[in-house]
Design a protein around this motif. Sequence first.
Motif, PDB file in Angstrom:
ATOM      1  N   MET A 134      71.703  64.685 -83.250  1.00 19.95           N
ATOM      2  CA  MET A 134      70.593  63.842 -82.881  1.00 19.95           C
ATOM      3  C   MET A 134      69.444  64.061 -83.861  1.00 19.95           C
ATOM      4  O   MET A 134      69.159  65.183 -84.259  1.00 19.95           O
ATOM      5  CB  MET A 134      70.114  64.200 -81.468  1.00 19.95           C
ATOM      6  N   ASP A 135      68.792  62.986 -84.225  1.00 20.53           N
ATOM      7  CA  ASP A 135      67.644  63.030 -85.122  1.00 20.53           C
ATOM      8  C   ASP A 135      66.379  63.126 -84.271  1.00 20.53           C
ATOM      9  O   ASP A 135      65.856  62.115 -83.805  1.00 20.53           O
ATOM     10  CB  ASP A 135      67.639  61.781 -85.997  1.00 20.53           C
ATOM     11  N   ILE A 136      65.896  64.337 -84.057  1.00 23.21           N
ATOM     12  CA  ILE A 136      64.740  64.555 -83.184  1.00 23.21           C
ATOM     13  C   ILE A 136      63.486  63.913 -83.764  1.00 23.21           C
ATOM     14  O   ILE A 136      62.692  63.322 -83.020  1.00 23.21           O
ATOM     15  CB  ILE A 136      64.533  66.059 -82.923  1.00 23.21           C
ATOM     16  N   ASP A 137      63.311  63.982 -85.068  1.00 24.52           N
ATOM     17  CA  ASP A 137      62.129  63.358 -85.677  1.00 24.52           C
ATOM     18  C   ASP A 137      62.120  61.858 -85.421  1.00 24.52           C
ATOM     19  O   ASP A 137      61.080  61.280 -85.113  1.00 24.52           O
ATOM     20  CB  ASP A 137      62.088  63.629 -87.179  1.00 24.52           C
ATOM     21  N   ARG A 138      63.265  61.238 -85.541  1.00 18.89           N
ATOM     22  CA  ARG A 138      63.376  59.800 -85.278  1.00 18.89           C
ATOM     23  C   ARG A 138      63.096  59.505 -83.805  1.00 18.89           C
ATOM     24  O   ARG A 138      62.424  58.533 -83.477  1.00 18.89           O
ATOM     25  CB  ARG A 138      64.768  59.314 -85.666  1.00 18.89           C
ATOM     26  N   ALA A 139      63.597  60.348 -82.924  1.00 19.83           N
ATOM     27  CA  ALA A 139      63.363  60.164 -81.484  1.00 19.83           C
ATOM     28  C   ALA A 139      61.882  60.279 -81.149  1.00 19.83           C
ATOM     29  O   ALA A 139      61.390  59.580 -80.265  1.00 19.83           O
ATOM     30  CB  ALA A 139      64.166  61.183 -80.683  1.00 19.83           C
ATOM     31  N   MET A 140      61.170  61.147 -81.854  1.00 20.55           N
ATOM     32  CA  MET A 140      59.735  61.307 -81.613  1.00 20.55           C
ATOM     33  C   MET A 140      58.946  60.061 -82.018  1.00 20.55           C
ATOM     34  O   MET A 140      57.944  59.735 -81.413  1.00 20.55           O
ATOM     35  CB  MET A 140      59.194  62.511 -82.384  1.00 20.55           C
ATOM     36  N   VAL A 141      59.420  59.379 -83.046  1.00 22.65           N
ATOM     37  CA  VAL A 141      58.724  58.193 -83.551  1.00 22.65           C
ATOM     38  C   VAL A 141      59.166  56.928 -82.827  1.00 22.65           C
ATOM     39  O   VAL A 141      58.349  56.067 -82.495  1.00 22.65           O
ATOM     40  CB  VAL A 141      58.952  58.042 -85.074  1.00 22.65           C
ATOM     41  N   SER A 142      60.452  56.818 -82.568  1.00 18.85           N
ATOM     42  CA  SER A 142      61.010  55.607 -81.964  1.00 18.85           C
ATOM     43  C   SER A 142      62.084  55.993 -80.946  1.00 18.85           C
ATOM     44  O   SER A 142      63.284  55.937 -81.238  1.00 18.85           O
ATOM     45  CB  SER A 142      61.601  54.719 -83.057  1.00 18.85           C
ATOM     46  N   PRO A 143      61.665  56.376 -79.741  1.00 21.79           N
ATOM     47  CA  PRO A 143      62.626  56.862 -78.747  1.00 21.79           C
ATOM     48  C   PRO A 143      63.761  55.881 -78.453  1.00 21.79           C
ATOM     49  O   PRO A 143      64.903  56.293 -78.288  1.00 21.79           O
ATOM     50  CB  PRO A 143      61.767  57.091 -77.506  1.00 21.79           C
ATOM     51  N   GLY A 144      63.453  54.593 -78.420  1.00 18.37           N
ATOM     52  CA  GLY A 144      64.468  53.595 -78.103  1.00 18.37           C
ATOM     53  C   GLY A 144      65.547  53.445 -79.156  1.00 18.37           C
ATOM     54  O   GLY A 144      66.615  52.904 -78.885  1.00 18.37           O
ATOM     55  N   SER A 145      65.286  53.966 -80.354  1.00 16.44           N
ATOM     56  CA  SER A 145      66.305  53.891 -81.402  1.00 16.44           C
ATOM     57  C   SER A 145      67.319  55.025 -81.278  1.00 16.44           C
ATOM     58  O   SER A 145      68.366  54.989 -81.916  1.00 16.44           O
ATOM     59  CB  SER A 145      65.650  53.920 -82.784  1.00 16.44           C
ATOM     60  N   VAL A 146      67.006  56.015 -80.451  1.00 16.09           N
ATOM     61  CA  VAL A 146      67.899  57.158 -80.278  1.00 16.09           C
ATOM     62  C   VAL A 146      68.473  57.205 -78.864  1.00 16.09           C
ATOM     63  O   VAL A 146      69.635  57.554 -78.669  1.00 16.09           O
ATOM     64  CB  VAL A 146      67.153  58.483 -80.589  1.00 16.09           C
ATOM     65  N   PHE A 147      67.674  56.824 -77.881  1.00 14.25           N
ATOM     66  CA  PHE A 147      68.079  56.878 -76.478  1.00 14.25           C
ATOM     67  C   PHE A 147      68.097  55.485 -75.866  1.00 14.25           C
ATOM     68  O   PHE A 147      67.209  54.676 -76.129  1.00 14.25           O
ATOM     69  CB  PHE A 147      67.103  57.753 -75.677  1.00 14.25           C
ATOM     70  N   ALA A 148      69.092  55.223 -75.027  1.00 15.72           N
ATOM     71  CA  ALA A 148      69.185  53.920 -74.356  1.00 15.72           C
ATOM     72  C   ALA A 148      68.251  53.845 -73.161  1.00 15.72           C
ATOM     73  O   ALA A 148      67.740  52.776 -72.845  1.00 15.72           O
ATOM     74  CB  ALA A 148      70.620  53.654 -73.925  1.00 15.72           C
ATOM     75  N   THR A 149      68.023  54.986 -72.503  1.00 15.82           N
ATOM     76  CA  THR A 149      67.178  55.006 -71.310  1.00 15.82           C
ATOM     77  C   THR A 149      66.315  56.266 -71.308  1.00 15.82           C
ATOM     78  O   THR A 149      66.693  57.273 -71.918  1.00 15.82           O
ATOM     79  CB  THR A 149      68.019  55.005 -70.011  1.00 15.82           C
ATOM     80  N   PRO A 150      65.202  56.232 -70.598  1.00 15.09           N
ATOM     81  CA  PRO A 150      64.394  57.442 -70.461  1.00 15.09           C
ATOM     82  C   PRO A 150      65.158  58.578 -69.774  1.00 15.09           C
ATOM     83  O   PRO A 150      64.941  59.749 -70.099  1.00 15.09           O
ATOM     84  CB  PRO A 150      63.206  56.986 -69.614  1.00 15.09           C
ATOM     85  N   ALA A 151      66.058  58.247 -68.859  1.00 12.77           N
ATOM     86  CA  ALA A 151      66.842  59.278 -68.178  1.00 12.77           C
ATOM     87  C   ALA A 151      67.684  60.074 -69.173  1.00 12.77           C
ATOM     88  O   ALA A 151      67.893  61.274 -68.994  1.00 12.77           O
ATOM     89  CB  ALA A 151      67.724  58.648 -67.109  1.00 12.77           C
ATOM     90  N   GLU A 152      68.162  59.422 -70.238  1.00 11.31           N
ATOM     91  CA  GLU A 152      68.937  60.129 -71.262  1.00 11.31           C
ATOM     92  C   GLU A 152      68.099  61.204 -71.938  1.00 11.31           C
ATOM     93  O   GLU A 152      68.616  62.264 -72.288  1.00 11.31           O
ATOM     94  CB  GLU A 152      69.443  59.157 -72.326  1.00 11.31           C
ATOM     95  N   VAL A 153      66.807  60.919 -72.116  1.00  5.28           N
ATOM     96  CA  VAL A 153      65.920  61.920 -72.712  1.00  5.28           C
ATOM     97  C   VAL A 153      65.867  63.142 -71.795  1.00  5.28           C
ATOM     98  O   VAL A 153      66.056  64.275 -72.228  1.00  5.28           O
ATOM     99  CB  VAL A 153      64.500  61.355 -72.931  1.00  5.28           C
ATOM    100  N   GLY A 154      65.626  62.889 -70.515  1.00  2.00           N
ATOM    101  CA  GLY A 154      65.523  63.977 -69.555  1.00  2.00           C
ATOM    102  C   GLY A 154      66.793  64.783 -69.407  1.00  2.00           C
ATOM    103  O   GLY A 154      66.745  65.977 -69.107  1.00  2.00           O
TER     104      GLY A 154
END
Length: 83
Positions: free
Chosen positions: A1-21
């Motif tokens: 997983m590209d954490i830096d990318r997730a920090m800038v554009s969460p929707g480009s890495v995760f489909a739902t907020p629950a996936e983040v959690g």
Amino acid sequence: MDIDRAMVSPGSVFATPAEVGNSPELTPEQKVEILRRWEYDARELQVAAEENMAGGESVPLEDILAALHQLGASGGPSIPTKQ
């Protein structure tokens, strides 16, 4: 997983907020930071929609706030407003 990318554009890495959690790769602090960024983006899109400006796809704000709540965090302090 590209954490830096997730920090800038969460929707480009995760489909739902629950996936983040539910991500085992992230610390609780990283999860909250990513979700707060996602919350900010969702609020920006709400403001744009109120001003009749086209916006991109957005995850429902309620889903983001629910994921933050699950982590014991509230919404972020910076909320965009119409100028």
